[in-house]
Design an enzyme around this catalytic site. Structure first.
Site, mmCIF file in Angstrom:
data_model
loop_
_atom_site.group_PDB
_atom_site.id
_atom_site.type_symbol
_atom_site.label_atom_id
_atom_site.label_comp_id
_atom_site.label_asym_id
_atom_site.label_seq_id
_atom_site.Cartn_x
_atom_site.Cartn_y
_atom_site.Cartn_z
ATOM 1 N N GLU A 193 16.815 -1.834 49.857
ATOM 2 C CA GLU A 193 16.294 -3.195 49.729
ATOM 3 C C GLU A 193 15.210 -3.363 48.673
ATOM 4 O OE1 GLU A 193 13.840 -6.687 51.039
ATOM 5 O OE2 GLU A 193 13.305 -4.589 50.801
ATOM 6 N N SER A 207 11.043 -3.055 54.841
ATOM 7 C CA SER A 207 12.365 -2.495 55.148
ATOM 8 C C SER A 207 12.904 -1.775 53.918
ATOM 9 C CB SER A 207 13.340 -3.607 55.516
ATOM 10 O OG SER A 207 12.853 -4.343 56.609
ATOM 11 N N ARG A 219 18.901 -11.794 51.838
ATOM 12 C CA ARG A 219 18.172 -10.894 50.930
ATOM 13 C C ARG A 219 18.819 -10.857 49.545
ATOM 14 N NH1 ARG A 219 15.132 -10.983 54.574
ATOM 15 N NH2 ARG A 219 13.797 -9.322 55.377
#
Ligand code: EPU
Length: 328
Positions: free
Chosen positions: A321, A215, A138
């Protein structure tokens, strides 16, 4: 903006006006502060899907404004392996390298061979190699220097006739051991879409959990010793009956990736729990949902409450995130 010249001109104009620029892909991973965005919002509409079969390999150049799931659907239909597990991710292709999107055992970094960008610092068009993109879980060089470049197109190298990736236990399990031939790319895509739907992780207008940024936290990557401490605490406190019930995945450098969703529930939060207009998705503890009429402040207060409780309970820091803009 549907052509590169227009994108570059808009960026120049914003610079001359002293305006900040928010580059908008699909907006599916974006949380905007209650005060809004004081600057230019640039919607990337660059389309294109060009196939290059030279030098014995297959590459596709995808315009940054192509809807990502249409790209995946098309490559799966062609029988090109590499993106099948990334089915059902909302948003546009140009956003995928920014946070190195990943799901069900694949990361886009595995197939990216080049990213075409407009570099706002040097005011030039460049093609970055995968190594220059500095991909991690990520993470990418783009995320570390957020306003530097605008993605124009992405070059992907896929495997014609290749087998689907079945690395993610939940996905592999879904096919059992009945079939000896193994599932097709299309079957894997369908299964990923079904799994995502069951977790409210596809855009479905009839789903009450639909307003989320996926998320809200990344899965924490910790040293092996810290993961062991967590397992021992979970056993001691009766959170699990056996060590294997604490979800853990191997990460780079011998480290361990934990499941943020599990930590959130183990810290005492429940799926479907609400704080007024915001809450935790009833289908996945990692998605924070806006039910309508709420504010970003309320959403971030819930996020902060979750972070504080997980840290107090397990000593583990959760990282947000989504891209947060104009937020305090
Ligand atoms: N779990 C819970 N409670 C829940 C949901 C999950 O305890 O409410 C546990 C599960 O039992 C499982 C573990 O957490 O053991 C992992 O759950 P899951 O397979 O759903 O995946 P995840 O780690 O929560 C990550 C990505 C998702 C991606 C899935 C599948 C991150 C931050 N998220 O979620 O990506 O779709 O894996 O590969 O890495 C996104 O980034 O927006 C996103 C949806």
């Amino acid at each position: 903006m549907s052509d590169e010249g227009g994108v570059i001109e808009a960026l120049r104009w914003a610079e001359s006006e002293g305006l900040r620029v928010l580059v908008l892909g699909g907006g599916s991973n974006l949380v905007i502060g209650d005060a809004g965005w004081d600057g230019l919002v640039l919607c990337i509409g660059l389309r294109g899907f060009q196939v290059d079969r030279s030098a014995g390999r297959l590459r596709v150049q995808v315009g940054a404004g192509e809807p990502w799931d249409e790209v995946v659907g098309r490559t799966v239909q062609e029988g090109w392996a590499g993106l099948e597990c990334l089915s059902g991710i909302p948003g546009l292709a140009g956003a995928t390298p920014i946070q190195n999107v990943g799901a069900y055992g694949q990361e886009v970094a595995e197939v990216i061979v080049g990213v075409h960008v407009w570099d706002r610092m040097t005011r030039s068009r460049r093609v970055l190699t995968a190594a220059e993109c500095g991909f991690g879980y990520r993470d990418s060089a783009f995320k570390r220097e957020p306003e530097r470049v605008v993605v124009l197109a992405v070059d992907l190298e896929l495997r014609p006739g290749g087998a689907p990736t079945l690395r993610y236990a939940e996905l592999a399990r879904a096919f059992g051991e009945t079939s000896t031939a193994g599932p097709s790319l299309t079957e894997v895509r369908e299964r990923v879409l079904a799994l995502r739907r069951s977790k409210s992780m596809v855009l479905d207008p009839s789903d009450p959990n639909r307003r989320s940024a996926g998320s809200f936290f990344t899965n924490p990557v910790v040293e092996a010793a810290a993961a062991q401490v967590l397992v021992e605490q979970a056993l001691r406190e009766g959170l699990v009956e056996h060590a294997a019930a604490v979800p853990r995945y191997p990460a780079e450098g011998g480290r361990v990736k934990l499941a943020a969703a599990w930590l959130i529930e183990a810290a005492g939060f429940h799926k479907g729990e609400r704080r007024g207009a915001v809450g935790i998705s009833s289908r996945h503890a990692l998605a924070l949902v806006h039910h309508g009429g709420g504010t970003t402040r309320e959403l971030l207060e819930l996020a902060a409450e979750i972070e504080a409780r997980v840290q107090a309970r397990f000593g583990i820091v959760l990282r947000r995130e989504p891209v947060l803009v104009g937020t305090p």
